[in-house]
Every structure is written in C-alpha cells, then in structure tokens.
Design an enzyme around this catalytic site. Structure first.
Site, PDB file in Angstrom:
ATOM      1  N   GLN A 259       1.012  -0.991   0.385  1.00 59.06           N
ATOM      2  CA  GLN A 259       0.471   0.436  -0.210  1.00 59.06           C
ATOM      3  C   GLN A 259       0.973   1.203  -0.101  1.00 59.06           C
ATOM      4  O   GLN A 259       0.642   2.637  -0.778  1.00 59.06           O
ATOM      5  CB  GLN A 259      -0.884   0.208   0.808  1.00 59.06           C
ATOM      6  CG  GLN A 259      -2.009   1.234   1.312  1.00 59.06           C
ATOM      7  CD  GLN A 259      -3.122   0.868  -0.264  1.00 59.06           C
ATOM      8  OE1 GLN A 259      -3.605   0.116  -0.448  1.00 59.06           O
ATOM      9  NE2 GLN A 259      -2.740   1.637  -1.031  1.00 59.06           N
ATOM     10  N   HIS A 262       2.133   3.068  -3.064  1.00 61.91           N
ATOM     11  CA  HIS A 262       1.061   3.834  -4.061  1.00 61.91           C
ATOM     12  C   HIS A 262       1.564   5.120  -4.256  1.00 61.91           C
ATOM     13  O   HIS A 262       1.362   5.823  -4.770  1.00 61.91           O
ATOM     14  CB  HIS A 262       0.414   4.229  -3.781  1.00 61.91           C
ATOM     15  CG  HIS A 262      -0.773   2.448  -4.190  1.00 61.91           C
ATOM     16  ND1 HIS A 262      -1.066   2.444  -5.866  1.00 61.91           N
ATOM     17  CD2 HIS A 262      -1.495   1.327  -3.408  1.00 61.91           C
ATOM     18  CE1 HIS A 262      -1.864   1.397  -5.838  1.00 61.91           C
ATOM     19  NE2 HIS A 262      -1.931   0.222  -4.682  1.00 61.91           N
ATOM     20  N   GLU A 326     -10.014   1.683   2.998  1.00 62.72           N
ATOM     21  CA  GLU A 326      -9.838   1.283   1.991  1.00 62.72           C
ATOM     22  C   GLU A 326     -10.051  -0.312   1.902  1.00 62.72           C
ATOM     23  O   GLU A 326     -11.109  -0.818   1.077  1.00 62.72           O
ATOM     24  CB  GLU A 326      -8.973   2.338   1.060  1.00 62.72           C
ATOM     25  CG  GLU A 326     -10.211   1.782  -0.627  1.00 62.72           C
ATOM     26  CD  GLU A 326      -8.858   2.391  -1.853  1.00 62.72           C
ATOM     27  OE1 GLU A 326      -7.547   2.539  -1.314  1.00 62.72           O
ATOM     28  OE2 GLU A 326      -8.336   2.037  -2.887  1.00 62.72           O
ATOM     29  N   HIS A 327      -8.998  -0.480   2.680  1.00 65.06           N
ATOM     30  CA  HIS A 327      -8.768  -2.210   2.060  1.00 65.06           C
ATOM     31  C   HIS A 327      -8.845  -2.218   3.563  1.00 65.06           C
ATOM     32  O   HIS A 327      -8.100  -1.665   4.973  1.00 65.06           O
ATOM     33  CB  HIS A 327      -7.239  -1.827   1.826  1.00 65.06           C
ATOM     34  CG  HIS A 327      -7.193  -1.495   0.329  1.00 65.06           C
ATOM     35  ND1 HIS A 327      -6.987  -0.973  -0.047  1.00 65.06           N
ATOM     36  CD2 HIS A 327      -7.878  -2.657  -1.155  1.00 65.06           C
ATOM     37  CE1 HIS A 327      -6.952  -0.914  -1.626  1.00 65.06           C
ATOM     38  NE2 HIS A 327      -7.858  -1.657  -2.288  1.00 65.06           N
ATOM     39  N   ASP A 360      -6.261  -5.991  -6.298  1.00 62.38           N
ATOM     40  CA  ASP A 360      -5.789  -4.654  -6.660  1.00 62.38           C
ATOM     41  C   ASP A 360      -5.734  -5.411  -8.423  1.00 62.38           C
ATOM     42  O   ASP A 360      -6.148  -4.655  -9.078  1.00 62.38           O
ATOM     43  CB  ASP A 360      -4.876  -4.248  -7.014  1.00 62.38           C
ATOM     44  CG  ASP A 360      -4.476  -3.588  -5.508  1.00 62.38           C
ATOM     45  OD1 ASP A 360      -5.608  -3.029  -4.378  1.00 62.38           O
ATOM     46  OD2 ASP A 360      -3.819  -3.292  -4.538  1.00 62.38           O
ATOM     47  N   HIS A 419     -53.857  16.314  -6.758  1.00 64.88           N
ATOM     48  CA  HIS A 419     -52.818  15.402  -6.656  1.00 64.88           C
ATOM     49  C   HIS A 419     -54.450  14.345  -6.561  1.00 64.88           C
ATOM     50  O   HIS A 419     -54.584  13.442  -7.428  1.00 64.88           O
ATOM     51  CB  HIS A 419     -52.053  15.081  -5.579  1.00 64.88           C
ATOM     52  CG  HIS A 419     -50.875  15.662  -6.031  1.00 64.88           C
ATOM     53  ND1 HIS A 419     -50.527  16.686  -6.310  1.00 64.88           N
ATOM     54  CD2 HIS A 419     -49.348  14.608  -5.996  1.00 64.88           C
ATOM     55  CE1 HIS A 419     -49.086  16.632  -6.614  1.00 64.88           C
ATOM     56  NE2 HIS A 419     -48.476  15.452  -6.646  1.00 64.88           N
TER      57      HIS A 419
END
Lengths: 431, 431
Positions: A259, A262, A326-327, A360, A419
């Site tokens: 990670q 990145h 996220e993960h 991934d 209506h």
C-alpha cells in the site's frame, strides 16, 4: 512507523491517531480546476490540445486513439502480459456478472403491480490515470462492469511522452469492448467527458481514480446540474491490517508496503494485539523496504502511518469501523467470524493468504473503492454503478379503486388538491 | 401551454424545447449557503437557533422534538389520516423490502472465494421540507427504506409558527421507527446533519428533497471529504406524459395539473400523436385549473411547460429518453410494450389507471426521484441507498498459488514491486 498504545490515549488523541493525511491546497486546486473546466467548455478540443501541451508536454494531433494504435499496442505487448490481462478479465467478469440485479415485481395490493427494472447508463466516461506507472488493471476494473451493464463507454488516459497511450491500457480497454479511447489526462479529461467537445462525447457518468486535480474536477462536475454524475470521491489509497498472534510478520510487512508504495500520501495502519508481532513487523518492514525500487515513496507514506496496539481483536474492529478503511486485512484467528462485526470498509481480505494485491488485480473484486472514510456511505465500483433502477407501476381499475382513497386522503393532508383530483377523475369515470 | 410540432423544429430548436427552467442565482445561493455552513460548523446549536429565528421566525428551545410532542401529534391527528399513513407505510414497505439485495458468493478460481456483503450505512439524516404544505409522505419515503436497511435515522423538518413540527410528519416518522426528530429546516438542517452539533448527531449520508438552498447545501457537503454523502441532486419536480388517441384528455389534464401545482418552477410536458387529444387536453386544463386552490402556482408552472406534437409513440419515447423525466406517464395503447424502449426515467406509470399521485403516495414505489435530467445516471431512493456493499476475498494456499502469478505479472507491468512481493512472500512460505 509510529507505535501507539490505544488504551493510553484519551478520546481526542484517539481521533487524532486515526486522522488521514490532510488534503493540501484543496480550495486552491478547486479554483484552478474550475477555471480549466470553463476553458474546456468554451473552446473544446483547442483547449484540450493547449492543456495537453502544457501539462503532458505532448503535441496532440487527433485526440482519439486510431485503430492502428490499438493494433500495434496488441502486437507489441508481451504474450505473458496479454495472458495475465486476459486471465484477470475473466475472473473480474465472473465476479461482477453475479452482481447483476434482477428485475423485481411485487403486487402491493390487488391490481397494483409495482416493478423495478434496470437500464444501463447510456454513455459513461472511464478515467485511467498514468502518473508514475501504467494502470491496465484500472482499465479492467472500470471496463468490465461497464461492458456487463451495456453502457456505451469511452476512456481517457494521459498520453506518454511519445504521444501514445500506454499499450497495456489500450489492450485492456479493447478486451472490455471499449472502442473509443482519448489521449487526455487530468482535470481536462474529466471536463471533456462531462461536457463533451468536438472529439469527446458527453458522458452521463464519470468513473475512475486520479490525483487531487482529477478529484476536484469530478466533484465540480458532479455538483453542476449540466455536468455529469461520478462514481466516488477518490482520495489517496489506504490499508488497515488487523493482526493477532497468528499473523505472519513477513506477510503483514509486505501488505503494508504494497500500500505504501502507491504514493507518499498513502496511509497504512496496523492494529495488533501482539507486541511480539509488532516488533517483528517493524524488523520485516526495514528488511523488505531496503529491496524496493519505490522505497523512497514507501518511506514517505510510512511517515504518515501508525501501528496501534490494542487489547483485543474486537477493539481493533471497532477502531476499523470508525476509520472505515478502503482495504481491510484480517490476519487473525477465525477471520470469518470477525467479518460479522465489520461495518464499514471497501474490501476485506480474510486470513493469511489473501494479500491486498490479489484484490488489486485479479481475485475478481473491484479495486476502485471508497477512500478517506467514504466507506461509511459509499461502495466500490460494481455493475450497479453503471445501471439505473427505474420503478414502474401498473394499476387495474379495481386496483386504483382500492388504493386511490389512501392517496386522496394523503393529498388532502398535504394540501395538494390536483393530486387528489388525478385519482378522483379516474374513479368517477370507472367503466 | 405552448404547442410545438416536433417535425418542424431543427436540432437547436428541439434542444431548446426540452430545456428545463433555468435554476436562478445558483452561484449566489451556493456562496450564501457556504457561509451559513461555516457558521453551523463553528457555533453549532447557537447558530441553529439564530438561523431558525431569522428564517422560520421561531424561537427554538430544545431543538429535538420531545417524547410528549410525538404523543400529542398522534393524539391530535384525525384517525382516517393515521390510517392512510399506516396503509401507505405497509405498501411502501412491501415494495421496498423486495429490493433488499442478497449476499453474493462466487468461487472465481479453485480456492478463491469472492463475496459481496451488505451493511446499513450507520447514521443517516432525513430531510423533510415543509414549505407550503406538510409532507408526511416524504417522511415515509425516506423512513421506510432506512428502517428496512437498519440505519440509525434522524430526521429534520422545519418548525411551524407554533414551534412544533407538523404532527403528520411526526406520526409518519415514528411509524418508521425514527426516534430522533429535530426542528430544523433549510440549509442549516443539512449542515447540522453533515457535521453534527451539540444536539444533532453527525450523519454519514443525507437524504431528501428541498428548495434551492437545501440542494446547494447538499451539494457542498457532498463535495467535502469531511462532510456527508447525499442521495440525489434534487431539482424542481417534473412529469412527461405520452398520450396517443387512446388516452383520456380528462385524466391527462389532471396528471399535468397534479405536477404543476407543486411549484412555479415545476415542469410538465405532454407529447402526443393526436391533435384531437391535444385540443381536448387544453380544454380540460382550463376547466380543471379553474377549480384548483393552487391555481396560481399551477398556472405559473404551465407557463414553463410545453405540448409537443409528434408523429409516433416511438418518437415520443426517444424524446423522453433524451429529456430523462422524473415521472413518465405512458397513456398509450399497449404501454407495457413501450416500456421496453424507455431508457432513462425516474418512475414510469403505465396506462390510464396509474396516475402519478399513486406513486407519490401509496403504490409502494418511492417518490424521491432524480429530476432535471439526472435520471440518465441516478436512480430514485431505495433500500440500497441506505446500504453499502463490501467485497470480501478469502483464499486457500492453493488458491493463491493459482492466481498469484497473474497478480505478480500485472504488478510488474505497473512497476509496483511491493504488490508482487506480497504474493511472493506467501508463495515462498507455502506450507
């Protein structure tokens, strides 16, 4: 990585320990991007060419990738890479196709049939960033669900120095049936897809990750009723690993580093019940980091990152739910049992043999996931992201006679006489 | 209403004929609202009290509705209105519960199990506007799916002149299990739910329709990573009716008026293949309009509205797909067959006995729907709007051995060595 003992923190310090790296210059970037979007709306392709010259250093001729470029991309790609893309495509497709929603039909009262039908979003724009490396995997993660949904997809990816789009991205795009790719990156690509230009078709929804400029552009077009919908607010990638004494320090260190490489703004968190594991992971991190080509980037990311010692796996999961990663990697005894307590996360990896990198690339799940806490309210990209649900109702005369009075009573309570009339005129005219 | 012959229009005139009423002062409103949000973030409840004094003319004591107010609301509500709310609740629930998504499990390769699980969004904020009339139906449309999903829901609705929230809204909210209601309206209610105050809990996602200030606030908090997600960009309500010679002019006129009475910025469109129907609808409009309490509002809306004569129902549906209406009424021969060609719409009403008002109140479908063309990319509110999907992967050692090389090859192509390492360390350590 900084090591923190959760039990010794007060509430403010706990909140601080889970804070994400601050998104710098957000307002300034948003203003710059707003100006750039206006330019694209005003001058279309001419602006796209000028901005590509400025930001990518490339003189664009035709903005769209020609058929010959697709062919040469396929020809020049190593066979084993083509095979890996094909293999990933097959598994991503197998998982995503299972999530295609079924139509629904419910007779909610005698003669009152309500339905939900699905339709593909007509035109979608996929953004595949380039940055420090080509990302054919992102082309697959966006292209596969678009293809299953049946949307008409176009893709933008920045040109390389030679003016071409990375061959692996072109190959992956074509694998998903995408015929139109444009040599555009950054906020200008998002603007082009949201509003359309002479070359780029206007898209109803825009997908894909990107840097702060791309994200700012996506948020701006999503807030404009003349703009386009977007998949997710994207931020820097992040992982949270929960490790008990059954975890492998070597595996955990490798996951944290995968990670961290990145980008410098990536965040990795390790929550552990075991001081021995924490110590061993730190040793492994040093060892493995030394051998990484992107060690400098990973080191910067680790500076943003923390190891938190906790008293139980339950506490760790509660912290994770608060962070909404996220993960989430559960390297713990009986990970599946723990899954029941997970409330907010993008994608979860159970046990010691599910590294984040399989998600991934090729386990089958999508890697475009909610970051920066968005997992509390957003889901990752799926086939549904490319669909709309339309509800339908069909009533028999008797059906309307049955439920009409309820509608009329509520309309009256809301002061909406017309209506009520729309029901009344039909009941009066009953055959 | 202005009558237009589609065949006589050139492309520019066609686009113009489908243009929505311009949203006025959008930028100015956004700036005002941004300042107001900052005030709420800075001073919490004190600001909420000050703004409620200014905008609603009400001096708030405790901002949250007390238990006694719920009880007196129930007591003072006419029994037949309570029954109508209960009846609508039951049918809305019956339809929405059918849409609860199932968990998924796919073995994408031997030993590679990928799953999708769902979780309720932890805390949601529901906004029920008041404006010219109370809207208990909106409380049901938001409260029912929130209850089914299992989210912890709070609701904001503006106080009436007497400082209370409209009893029918309180009754409907409690019917959906909502225990916390706050006497707040407008952009300040959205700000309070997005960021939290001393009284109002911070919400992960905010739902509900509202005026231009509410919409501006929702868009601003959705664009802020510290803010909240939102359901939909909401705009003025609209209906598109397609009528052939089997339509009833009386019913069609009633449907057009039921939309027009919502507000002066509502838009109604009639597309018809029959000049006789067009003439008869215009006569009916004049007749029915004269008897409406909200005739002034409806008249203003009709000024924004158009009748378009078309050569076929197929053309009408193509026009409708281009316009992407919130509500689409198909008053045509064999409406169900036509449904297959409908690509973008919020909710569809088939045949002569499905007036829009049944969908507004009690057929079972949701009335919080995408407006202003958003139906091209957004769906109406459903149980899914209150859920997140989390993907999960679990691999056996053999499973990782099978797909690991594919992940490593792709990681190599993307220049992400640590991603490849996370697989490699596990395969090297294979038991």
């Amino acid at each position: 990585m900084k090591v923190i003992d959760w039990n010794r923190l007060d509430e403010a310090a706990r909140t601080e320990s889970l804070r994400r790296p601050v998104q710098k210059r957000q307002n300034e970037i948003a203003s710059e991007v707003a100006r750039l979007i206006e330019q694209v709306r005003a001058d279309g392709d001419a602006t796209l060419r000028a901005l590509t010259r400025r930001f990518d250093g490339v003189e664009l001729g035709v903005i769209e990738v020609a058929e010959a470029e697709f062919e040469s991309a396929t020809a020049q790609l190593p066979a084993d890479l083509r095979a890996a893309i094909d293999e990933a495509y097959t598994r991503i497709r197998a998982f995503h196709i299972a999530a295609v929603p079924q139509n629904l039909r419910v007779e909610t009262a005698p003669g009152v049939v309500c339905e939900r039908i699905t339709r593909a979003i007509p035109t979608v724009g996929l953004y595949v960033p380039a940055g420090s490396a080509p990302l054919p995997s992102t082309a697959l993660m966006l292209g596969v669900p678009a293809e299953i949904a049946g949307s008409d997809a176009v893709l933008c990816s920045p040109p390389q120095a030679d003016g071409r789009v990375e061959p692996s991205v072109l190959y992956a795009a074509r694998r998903c049936g995408i015929r139109r790719v444009f040599k555009l990156g950054g906020a200008q690509a998002i603007a082009a897809m949201a509003y359309g230009t002479e070359s780029v078709p206007r898209c109803d929804k825009i997908f894909g990750p990107g840097n702060a400029w791309v994200t700012a552009a996506k948020l701006l077009v999503a807030a404009d009723s003349e703009g386009a919908a977007i998949d997710l607010p994207a931020g820097p990638s992040e992982v949270l690993v929960i490790a008990d004494d059954t975890a492998s320090p070597r595996f955990v260190a490798a996951d944290l580093l995968s990670q961290a490489e990145h980008g410098p703004d990536s965040q990795v968190l390790l929550l552990s019940t075991s001081a021995a594991i924490v110590a061993a992971v730190q040793q492994e991190l040093a060892l493995q980091l030394a051998a990484l080509p992107r060690a400098t980037i990973a080191n910067l990311a680790l500076d943003n990152s923390r190891i938190i010692e906790v008293d139980s796996v339950e506490t760790a999961i509660a912290i994770s739910n608060r962070y909404a990663p996220e993960h989430l990697i559960l390297s713990v005894r009986d990970a599946r049992r723990c899954l029941a307590s997970v409330r907010s996360a993008g994608s979860v990896f159970l046990g010691n043999y599910a590294p984040e990198s399989v998600g991934d690339y090729c386990s089958g799940t999508n890697h475009v996931l909610p970051t920066y806490g968005a997992a509390r309210a957003y889901s990752g990209v799926s086939v549904q992201s490319f669909l709309t649900f339309i509800t339908v109702q069909e009533l028999s005369v008797a059906g309307l006679a049955g439920i009409g009075p309820c509608a009329m009573r509520l309309a009256q309570a809301e002061g909406l006489q017309a209506h009520a009339n729309a029901v009344a005129v039909r009941l009066e005219a009953r055959p």
